[in-house]
Design an enzyme around this catalytic site. Structure first.
Site, PDB file in Angstrom:
ATOM      1  N   LYS A   1       0.862  -1.193   0.000  1.00 47.14           N
ATOM      2  CA  LYS A   1       0.000   0.000   0.000  1.00 47.14           C
ATOM      3  C   LYS A   1       0.890   1.232   0.000  1.00 47.14           C
ATOM      4  O   LYS A   1       1.700   1.420   0.910  1.00 47.14           O
ATOM      5  CB  LYS A   1      -0.911   0.009   1.238  1.00 47.14           C
ATOM      6  CG  LYS A   1      -1.624   1.357   1.484  1.00 47.14           C
ATOM      7  CD  LYS A   1      -2.524   1.345   2.720  1.00 47.14           C
ATOM      8  CE  LYS A   1      -3.081   2.749   3.024  1.00 47.14           C
ATOM      9  NZ  LYS A   1      -3.922   2.794   4.241  1.00 47.14           N
TER      10      LYS A   1
ATOM     11  N   ASP B   1      -2.563  10.463   3.327  1.00 46.23           N
ATOM     12  CA  ASP B   1      -3.957  10.059   3.534  1.00 46.23           C
ATOM     13  C   ASP B   1      -4.680  11.093   4.395  1.00 46.23           C
ATOM     14  O   ASP B   1      -4.583  11.083   5.617  1.00 46.23           O
ATOM     15  CB  ASP B   1      -4.001   8.677   4.216  1.00 46.23           C
ATOM     16  CG  ASP B   1      -5.429   8.199   4.455  1.00 46.23           C
ATOM     17  OD1 ASP B   1      -6.368   8.795   3.875  1.00 46.23           O
ATOM     18  OD2 ASP B   1      -5.600   7.218   5.203  1.00 46.23           O
TER      19      ASP B   1
ATOM     20  N   LYS C   1     -10.143  13.175   7.814  1.00 46.61           N
ATOM     21  CA  LYS C   1      -9.654  12.834   9.151  1.00 46.61           C
ATOM     22  C   LYS C   1      -9.619  14.087  10.021  1.00 46.61           C
ATOM     23  O   LYS C   1      -9.491  15.190   9.506  1.00 46.61           O
ATOM     24  CB  LYS C   1      -8.221  12.293   9.050  1.00 46.61           C
ATOM     25  CG  LYS C   1      -8.092  10.893   8.494  1.00 46.61           C
ATOM     26  CD  LYS C   1      -6.632  10.473   8.479  1.00 46.61           C
ATOM     27  CE  LYS C   1      -6.454   9.082   7.892  1.00 46.61           C
ATOM     28  NZ  LYS C   1      -7.068   8.003   8.671  1.00 46.61           N
TER      29      LYS C   1
ATOM     30  N   ASP D   1       1.757   6.682   5.342  1.00 49.52           N
ATOM     31  CA  ASP D   1       0.751   5.699   4.919  1.00 49.52           C
ATOM     32  C   ASP D   1       1.189   4.923   3.672  1.00 49.52           C
ATOM     33  O   ASP D   1       0.413   4.169   3.101  1.00 49.52           O
ATOM     34  CB  ASP D   1      -0.592   6.403   4.681  1.00 49.52           C
ATOM     35  CG  ASP D   1      -1.785   5.482   4.902  1.00 49.52           C
ATOM     36  OD1 ASP D   1      -1.610   4.435   5.554  1.00 49.52           O
ATOM     37  OD2 ASP D   1      -2.881   5.808   4.415  1.00 49.52           O
TER      38      ASP D   1
ATOM     39  N   ASP E   1     -12.093   7.221   3.672  1.00 48.28           N
ATOM     40  CA  ASP E   1     -10.867   7.037   4.463  1.00 48.28           C
ATOM     41  C   ASP E   1     -10.453   5.563   4.525  1.00 48.28           C
ATOM     42  O   ASP E   1      -9.380   5.243   5.013  1.00 48.28           O
ATOM     43  CB  ASP E   1     -11.085   7.608   5.872  1.00 48.28           C
ATOM     44  CG  ASP E   1      -9.781   7.831   6.616  1.00 48.28           C
ATOM     45  OD1 ASP E   1      -8.711   7.756   5.971  1.00 48.28           O
ATOM     46  OD2 ASP E   1      -9.843   8.079   7.836  1.00 48.28           O
TER      47      ASP E   1
ATOM     48  N   GLU F   1      -9.284   3.724   2.242  1.00 51.47           N
ATOM     49  CA  GLU F   1      -8.785   3.779   0.862  1.00 51.47           C
ATOM     50  C   GLU F   1      -7.708   2.739   0.565  1.00 51.47           C
ATOM     51  O   GLU F   1      -7.538   2.352  -0.590  1.00 51.47           O
ATOM     52  CB  GLU F   1      -8.258   5.190   0.556  1.00 51.47           C
ATOM     53  CG  GLU F   1      -6.819   5.481   0.995  1.00 51.47           C
ATOM     54  CD  GLU F   1      -6.582   5.378   2.496  1.00 51.47           C
ATOM     55  OE1 GLU F   1      -7.555   5.471   3.264  1.00 51.47           O
ATOM     56  OE2 GLU F   1      -5.420   5.181   2.906  1.00 51.47           O
TER      57      GLU F   1
ATOM     58  N   ARG G   1      -7.446  -0.409   1.197  1.00 58.71           N
ATOM     59  CA  ARG G   1      -7.978  -1.677   0.653  1.00 58.71           C
ATOM     60  C   ARG G   1      -8.408  -1.506  -0.808  1.00 58.71           C
ATOM     61  O   ARG G   1      -8.347  -2.461  -1.586  1.00 58.71           O
ATOM     62  CB  ARG G   1      -9.132  -2.165   1.547  1.00 58.71           C
ATOM     63  CG  ARG G   1     -10.313  -1.237   1.605  1.00 58.71           C
ATOM     64  CD  ARG G   1     -11.217  -1.504   2.810  1.00 58.71           C
ATOM     65  NE  ARG G   1     -10.636  -1.002   4.067  1.00 58.71           N
ATOM     66  CZ  ARG G   1     -11.204  -1.126   5.253  1.00 58.71           C
ATOM     67  NH1 ARG G   1     -12.371  -1.748   5.366  1.00 58.71           N
ATOM     68  NH2 ARG G   1     -10.618  -0.647   6.334  1.00 58.71           N
TER      69      ARG G   1
HETATM   70  N1  BES Z   1      -4.084   4.859   6.894  1.00 60.09           N
HETATM   71  C1  BES Z   1      -5.200   4.613   7.732  1.00 60.09           C
HETATM   72  C2  BES Z   1      -4.874   3.668   8.896  1.00 60.09           C
HETATM   73  C3  BES Z   1      -3.871   4.166   9.885  1.00 60.09           C
HETATM   74  C4  BES Z   1      -4.277   4.866  10.997  1.00 60.09           C
HETATM   75  C5  BES Z   1      -2.528   3.914   9.722  1.00 60.09           C
HETATM   76  C6  BES Z   1      -3.354   5.304  11.919  1.00 60.09           C
HETATM   77  C7  BES Z   1      -1.602   4.357  10.649  1.00 60.09           C
HETATM   78  C8  BES Z   1      -2.021   5.057  11.753  1.00 60.09           C
HETATM   79  C9  BES Z   1      -6.335   4.002   6.916  1.00 60.09           C
HETATM   80  O1  BES Z   1      -6.400   4.416   5.595  1.00 60.09           O
HETATM   81  C10 BES Z   1      -7.608   4.423   7.572  1.00 60.09           C
HETATM   82  O2  BES Z   1      -7.889   5.583   7.546  1.00 60.09           O
HETATM   83  N2  BES Z   1      -8.320   3.468   8.141  1.00 60.09           N
HETATM   84  C11 BES Z   1      -9.537   3.749   8.808  1.00 60.09           C
HETATM   85  C12 BES Z   1     -10.542   2.728   8.367  1.00 60.09           C
HETATM   86  C13 BES Z   1     -11.942   3.070   8.733  1.00 60.09           C
HETATM   87  C14 BES Z   1     -12.418   4.273   7.958  1.00 60.09           C
HETATM   88  C15 BES Z   1     -12.819   1.877   8.450  1.00 60.09           C
HETATM   89  C16 BES Z   1      -9.282   3.656  10.305  1.00 60.09           C
HETATM   90  O3  BES Z   1      -8.447   2.847  10.722  1.00 60.09           O
HETATM   91  O4  BES Z   1      -9.870   4.431  11.039  1.00 60.09           O
HETATM   92 ZN    ZN Z   2      -4.659   5.007   4.737  1.00 69.15          ZN
HETATM   93 MN    MN Z   3      -7.517   6.202   5.358  1.00 69.57          MN
END
Ligand code: BES
Ligand code: ZN
Ligand code: MN
Length: 497
Positions: free
Chosen positions: A263, A268, A275, A286, A345, A347, A349
């Protein structure tokens, strides 16, 4: 930093360190030094209560009777427990300490140290490896040096051993692992205005000088392939999305390759599902999965690994904009399956869905491992000590778990199954991109699995380990380079002939 190996000599100027084990702190070379110092070392050991525990260091500054400017004893723990990890830790502790001191050179003596599972040469090489990893520094954007009264920088480390020639050879391989880790750390540490998808692709392209074949697909090429899932993430960005394919063909001709997919979300913001502001700067990391895959490909090529290996990274920037994708949008992936976007968010996947599909169909690999800073939820489950492992294959899971223990990059297998899979069924499309709060890391993995056919596959959720993980003796960098040594070990132990 210059790292060298030499025979044992106590006549070197600069800092001189001796590795010792618990209960044998003043034997061999350490005893010789104590003699030259008129017993000052013995007195220091007693006064400081130094016992030789792993990671501990005793320092005598400005000793009389020797040419060294300071003498250090570095503990390895009990002699039966001396391991690659303890030796790396000692090398790291010493490099860290002397790096802050006013010294230009450090010599580290291994005399009478034997690690149960290592040769003398391997032990010496591990000390150098630890020192090298600790010496990594990302200060290219600092224009002013700290005024701490220091006049000299640590320029060279010499590991002294009776097996210098063999140690030099063993370190030759380890230094390639360190190089790959440093590349991965650099990529994660770079700011997102510098490292956007095009710039990342350019840096991956530079691997061609090691013999890696590198292809870069832009948005037009991806559109032709039908990668609507990956492309949707980048709609709001001014930077063109990129898919980079790296191939190292060091194995037998015609032998199936192993494949690694990363990834690479260069930044992000969350997109339209924006966010919160606090800590958002961390989302420059990210792309930690893509950084690991790139660092690994560097290591495999640099050490001429006898393996056919594919690295595929999906590089995008997730931004809110008039052109950005919305919650409610339905996109079509390369596999033909449709996805309802619930949260922009989620994204990572979406990027991996097309990258995984492309990789398995084009290369028919033996296995496919993806790495992604995929979910915050994995840190709720495992903290930052373990990465989450999700897999459809027990053998691959076992190999990864064992490699993780050996290299100190640990993975913990998480459950998967039909009940979790059902949570991402959508009312309007084949699936939706989030499954709700419960089991957030698992439903993310279930999503990925819908893009994996019948081949061994593992997904590593590295959101907790790729960046901002606890500092250790061998890692003080924000971007850790996590995964490079783990996967290099997996390849070396099981997939090279
Ligand atoms: N890049 C983030 C996950 C992340 C969070 C990595 C903190 C490192 C530190 C990912 O893209 C994301 O935003 N995931 C969301 C998923 C949710 C919207 C289902 C999350 O983890 O809140
Ligand atoms: Zn992300
Ligand atoms: Mn995200």
């Amino acid at each position: 930093m210059n790292i060298a190996f030499a025979d044992i000599s106590l006549a070197k100027p600069g800092a001189l360190a001796v590795l010792v084990t618990e209960g044998a702190t003043l034997r061999g070379v350490a005893a010789d030094l104590d003699g030259k110092l008129g017993g000052a070392l013995k007195r220091a050991v007693k006064a400081a209560g130094f016992t030789g525990k792993s990671g501990s260091v005793l320092e005598v500054v400005g000793p009389q009777g020797v040419s060294a400017t300071r003498i250090l004893l570095a503990g390895l723990g009990k002699s039966a427990d001396v391991s690659a990890a303890n030796l790396e830790k000692a090398g790291g502790e010493l490099a860290g300490r002397i790096g802050k001191a006013n010294e230009a050179s450090l010599s580290i003596v291994l005399d009478g140290i034997s690690a149960p599972k290592l040769t003398a040469a391997e032990a010496a090489a591990r000390v150098a490896f630890g020192a090298r990893l600790r010496s990594y520094n990302f200060d290219k954007y600092k224009t002013k040096k700290k005024d701490d009264g220091k006049k000299t920088e640590l320029k060279s480390i010499t590991v002294m051993t009776r097996a210098a020639a063999a140690a030099r050879k063993d370190y030759g391989t380890l230094s390639k692992v360190a190089d790959g880790m440093a590349l991965a750390r650099d990529l994660v540490n770079e700011p997102p205005n510098v490292l956007f998808p095009g710039e990342f692709a350019k840096r991956a392209r530079a691997l061609s000088k090691l013999g890696v074949k590198v292809e870069v697909l832009g948005e037009a090429a991806m559109k032709k392939l039908g990668m609507g899932s990956l492309l949707g993430v980048g709609y709001g960005s001014q930077h063109e999305s990129q898919l980079v394919v790296m191939r190292w063909m060091g194995g037998k001709q015609g032998e199936k390759p192993v494949a690694f997919v990363g990834k690479g979300v260069c930044f992000d913001t969350g997109g339209i599902s924006l966010k919160p502001g606090a800590g958002m700067e961390d989302m420059k990391g990210d792309m930690g999965g893509a950084a690991c895959v790139t660092g690994l490909m560097h290591t495999l090529a640099a050490r001429k690994a006898k393996v056919n290996a594919i690295g595929v990274i999906g590089l995008v920037e997730n931004m809110p904009d008039g052109k950005a994708q919305r919650p409610g949008d339905i996109v079509k992936s390369m596999s033909g399956q449709t996805i309802e976007i619930i949260n922009t968010d989620a994204e990572g996947r979406l990027v991996l869905a097309d990258a995984l599909w492309y990789t398995q169909n084009r290369f028919k690999p033996k296995f496919m491992i993806d790495l992604a800073t995929l979910t915050g939820a994995i840190m709720i489950a495992l903290g930052k000590e373990y990465a989450g492992l999700f897999s459809n294959d027990d053998k691959l899971s076992k190999q990864l778990t064992e490699a993780g223990e050996v290299e100190g990059e640990k993975v913990w297998r998480m459950p998967m199954g039909a009940v979790y899979d059902k949570m991402i069924d959508s009312r309007f499309a084949d699936m939706k991109n989030v499954g709700g709060r419960d089991g957030g890391s698992i439903t993310a993995a279930q999503f990925l699995q819908r893009f994996v056919n019948k081949l061994p596959w593992a997904h590593l959720d590295i959101a907790g380990t790729a960046m901002a993980s606890p500092q250790t003796a061998t890692n003080q960098s924000w971007g850790s380079g996590w995964g490079v040594r783990l996967l290099n070990r997996l390849v070396a132990d099981h997939y090279e002939k």
